[in-house]
Design an enzyme around this catalytic site. Structure first.
Site, PDB file in Angstrom:
ATOM      1  N   ARG A  92      32.103  37.650  40.809  1.00 55.23           N
ATOM      2  CA  ARG A  92      31.874  36.641  41.840  1.00 55.23           C
ATOM      3  C   ARG A  92      32.779  36.943  43.024  1.00 55.23           C
ATOM      4  NH1 ARG A  92      27.656  35.846  40.140  1.00 55.23           N
ATOM      5  NH2 ARG A  92      26.752  33.987  39.207  1.00 55.23           N
ATOM      6  N   HIS A 136      24.480  42.076  45.900  1.00 60.09           N
ATOM      7  CA  HIS A 136      24.350  41.269  44.673  1.00 60.09           C
ATOM      8  C   HIS A 136      23.160  41.754  43.827  1.00 60.09           C
ATOM      9  CE1 HIS A 136      25.455  37.150  42.800  1.00 60.09           C
ATOM     10  NE2 HIS A 136      24.895  37.940  41.896  1.00 60.09           N
TER      11      HIS A 136
HETATM   12  P1  NDP Z   1      31.143  35.783  29.830  1.00 58.52           P
HETATM   13  O1  NDP Z   1      31.429  34.327  29.963  1.00 58.52           O
HETATM   14  O2  NDP Z   1      30.279  36.245  28.732  1.00 58.52           O
HETATM   15  O3  NDP Z   1      32.518  36.579  29.713  1.00 58.52           O
HETATM   16  C1  NDP Z   1      33.636  36.237  30.436  1.00 58.52           C
HETATM   17  C2  NDP Z   1      34.825  37.045  29.947  1.00 58.52           C
HETATM   18  O4  NDP Z   1      35.945  36.725  30.773  1.00 58.52           O
HETATM   19  C3  NDP Z   1      35.219  36.726  28.515  1.00 58.52           C
HETATM   20  O5  NDP Z   1      35.646  37.879  27.848  1.00 58.52           O
HETATM   21  C4  NDP Z   1      36.391  35.761  28.697  1.00 58.52           C
HETATM   22  O6  NDP Z   1      37.318  35.781  27.640  1.00 58.52           O
HETATM   23  C5  NDP Z   1      37.032  36.345  29.930  1.00 58.52           C
HETATM   24  N1  NDP Z   1      37.861  35.350  30.597  1.00 58.52           N
HETATM   25  C6  NDP Z   1      37.490  34.149  31.101  1.00 58.52           C
HETATM   26  N2  NDP Z   1      38.551  33.492  31.600  1.00 58.52           N
HETATM   27  C7  NDP Z   1      39.621  34.295  31.385  1.00 58.52           C
HETATM   28  C8  NDP Z   1      40.995  34.165  31.648  1.00 58.52           C
HETATM   29  N3  NDP Z   1      41.494  33.078  32.245  1.00 58.52           N
HETATM   30  N4  NDP Z   1      41.799  35.175  31.280  1.00 58.52           N
HETATM   31  C9  NDP Z   1      41.312  36.265  30.667  1.00 58.52           C
HETATM   32  N5  NDP Z   1      40.001  36.455  30.388  1.00 58.52           N
HETATM   33  C10 NDP Z   1      39.173  35.480  30.757  1.00 58.52           C
HETATM   34  O7  NDP Z   1      30.565  36.243  31.273  1.00 58.52           O
HETATM   35  P2  NDP Z   1      29.500  37.397  31.539  1.00 58.52           P
HETATM   36  O8  NDP Z   1      30.009  38.637  30.913  1.00 58.52           O
HETATM   37  O9  NDP Z   1      28.145  36.943  31.197  1.00 58.52           O
HETATM   38  O10 NDP Z   1      29.558  37.498  33.140  1.00 58.52           O
HETATM   39  C11 NDP Z   1      30.663  38.074  33.794  1.00 58.52           C
HETATM   40  C12 NDP Z   1      30.558  37.868  35.299  1.00 58.52           C
HETATM   41  O11 NDP Z   1      29.484  38.622  35.838  1.00 58.52           O
HETATM   42  C13 NDP Z   1      30.318  36.430  35.737  1.00 58.52           C
HETATM   43  O12 NDP Z   1      31.148  36.138  36.848  1.00 58.52           O
HETATM   44  C14 NDP Z   1      28.868  36.455  36.214  1.00 58.52           C
HETATM   45  O13 NDP Z   1      28.619  35.446  37.149  1.00 58.52           O
HETATM   46  C15 NDP Z   1      28.792  37.842  36.822  1.00 58.52           C
HETATM   47  N6  NDP Z   1      27.447  38.376  36.976  1.00 58.52           N
HETATM   48  C16 NDP Z   1      27.171  39.102  38.104  1.00 58.52           C
HETATM   49  C17 NDP Z   1      25.946  39.678  38.274  1.00 58.52           C
HETATM   50  C18 NDP Z   1      25.665  40.528  39.463  1.00 58.52           C
HETATM   51  O14 NDP Z   1      24.521  40.931  39.661  1.00 58.52           O
HETATM   52  N7  NDP Z   1      26.657  40.873  40.245  1.00 58.52           N
HETATM   53  C19 NDP Z   1      24.878  39.540  37.293  1.00 58.52           C
HETATM   54  C20 NDP Z   1      25.280  38.801  36.113  1.00 58.52           C
HETATM   55  C21 NDP Z   1      26.524  38.251  35.993  1.00 58.52           C
HETATM   56  P3  NDP Z   1      36.899  35.295  26.159  1.00 58.52           P
HETATM   57  O15 NDP Z   1      35.928  36.348  25.669  1.00 58.52           O
HETATM   58  O16 NDP Z   1      38.163  35.308  25.409  1.00 58.52           O
HETATM   59  O17 NDP Z   1      36.250  33.961  26.318  1.00 58.52           O
HETATM   60  C1  OXD Z   2      24.088  36.058  37.678  1.00 58.02           C
HETATM   61  C2  OXD Z   2      24.068  36.763  38.922  1.00 58.02           C
HETATM   62  O1  OXD Z   2      24.991  35.275  37.476  1.00 58.02           O
HETATM   63  O2  OXD Z   2      23.033  37.294  39.293  1.00 58.02           O
HETATM   64  O3  OXD Z   2      23.191  36.313  36.869  1.00 58.02           O
HETATM   65  O4  OXD Z   2      25.095  36.846  39.591  1.00 58.02           O
END
Ligand code: NDP
Ligand code: OXD
Length: 317
Positions: free
Chosen positions: A232, A280
């Site tokens: 993000r 994006h």
């Molecule tokens: P998840 O919720 O599955 O994973 C998040 C990860 O971040 C987990 O491992 C979590 O830890 C870790 N995390 C969260 N808070 C903390 C913290 N305070 N300290 C350390 N680790 C932390 O998310 P996704 O993998 O599904 O998505 C990741 C990102 O990708 C999101 O921001 C999403 O919006 C973005 N995204 C972007 C896209 C694009 O096209 N650019 C498309 C799809 C997604 P834990 O496992 O321990 O909970």
């Molecule tokens: C999502 C994205 O969150 O596209 O899937 O960023």
């Protein structure tokens, strides 16, 4: 939370300016034929809507649905929905589906390899008509860190490890991924960042993670490191990035997400020779596999089982 049972033919409201409603109607008809699908803005009988499938719904729309029992995000991030006060009592479910995961793995591998193989340097040389090899490490000698080891970060880290990069990951809770050194918790952040040459951000947007790509973080990386943000825009402090690039602390950044999207044409990121901007597009859902994931969650909701990807409000993701 509101766990009232679904009716036998629940009405689902589809809201998105980006996704194709006809493709979704077709796939949902196959995956969950019991649904009565209606599409915003033409939808009628909003008072009967029990489920919503949305990407950036207009503000106030979901508040006007008195029988709403669950909201499904068409994206992996549901950060926008979490701030909607109307949704404080219904489950919010983010998208987890194989095409979205595969797309992100491809994007991360592409951009890590491009950084590793010095594509910005060679592009600059090409513009200057310079034909000169630069020193090159092997992947196993390159220290790559992945912030966030969730639905997207864990498979991306695993794919990088398969390519033999020296991969470390960081998450909130403890993880175990073959060939990836896994660290967790705020106390381990500095240890994680120390001397990384390529840093990939795949964290959710929360109070703890916003602004995490900042001057202090960059100072811990190896001099001349690369930063890849596909999570993000709010994770990145833009002025700190520009400063770190100016100072040579960072050698480049690959950015897919921005605090303001579309990124305004006059934004300095566009013209910067050491910043790659993608609009994006790191990853997208595939309507076929995404509809199957939504249908499975609706079955789970009906059966009283936890839905995959339900946002935990206390954690903020
Ligand atoms: P998840 O919720 O599955 O994973 C998040 C990860 O971040 C987990 O491992 C979590 O830890 C870790 N995390 C969260 N808070 C903390 C913290 N305070 N300290 C350390 N680790 C932390 O998310 P996704 O993998 O599904 O998505 C990741 C990102 O990708 C999101 O921001 C999403 O919006 C973005 N995204 C972007 C896209 C694009 O096209 N650019 C498309 C799809 C997604 P834990 O496992 O321990 O909970
Ligand atoms: C999502 C994205 O969150 O596209 O899937 O960023």
């Amino acid at each position: 939370m509101n766990f009232q049972p679904l009716s036998s033919r629940p009405r689902l409201l589809f809201v998105s300016q980006l996704d194709d409603p006809d493709a979704w109607r077709g796939e949902l008809a196959r995956a969950a034929p019991e649904l009565d699908v209606c599409v915003w803005p033409d939808a009628e009988r909003l008072q009967d809507v029990e489920l919503a499938l949305v990407w950036k719904p207009p503000s106030g729309l979901l508040a006007a649905l008195p029988r709403l029992k669950a909201v499904f995000s068409l994206g992996a991030g549901a950060d926008d929905l979490l701030t909607d006060p109307a949704l404080s009592v219904v489950p919010i479910v983010r998208m987890i589906e194989p095409a979205l995961t595969q797309g992100m793995v491809e994007y991360v591998v592409l951009q890590v390899l491009a950084s590793h193989r010095r594509s910005l340097d060679y592009a600059a040389q090409e513009r200057a008509r310079i034909f000169r090899p630069l020193p090159q490490k092997l992947a196993k000698e390159r220290r790559v860190g992945v912030l966030g080891l969730g639905a997207l970060g864990a498979p991306a880290a695993a794919a990088l490890a398969e390519l033999r990069f020296n991969v470390t990951g960081w998450s909130r809770t403890e993880k175990s991924i073959p060939k990836v050194r896994c660290l967790f918790g705020a106390a381990a952040l500095d240890q994680f960042l120390k001397d990384l040459e390529i840093l990939v951000c795949l964290l959710p947007s929360t109070d703890e993670t916003r602004g995490i790509l900042n001057r202090r973080t960059f100072a811990l990386l190896s001099e001349g490191a690369y930063v890849i943000n596909a999570a993000r825009g709010v994770h990145l402090v833009a002025d700190d990035l520009l400063h770190a690039l100016r100072e040579g602390r960072l050698a480049g950044a690959i950015l897919d997400v921005f605090s303001e999207e579309p990124l305004p044409a006059e934004h300095p990121f566009f013209a910067h020779p050491r910043i790659v901007v993608t609009p994006h597009v790191a990853s997208n859902i595939d309507v076929r596999t995404a509809a199957a994931a939504v249908a499975e969650n609706i079955r789970r909701l009906r059966a009283g089982l936890p839905m995959h990807g339900t946002i935990d409000r206390a954690r903020g993701y």
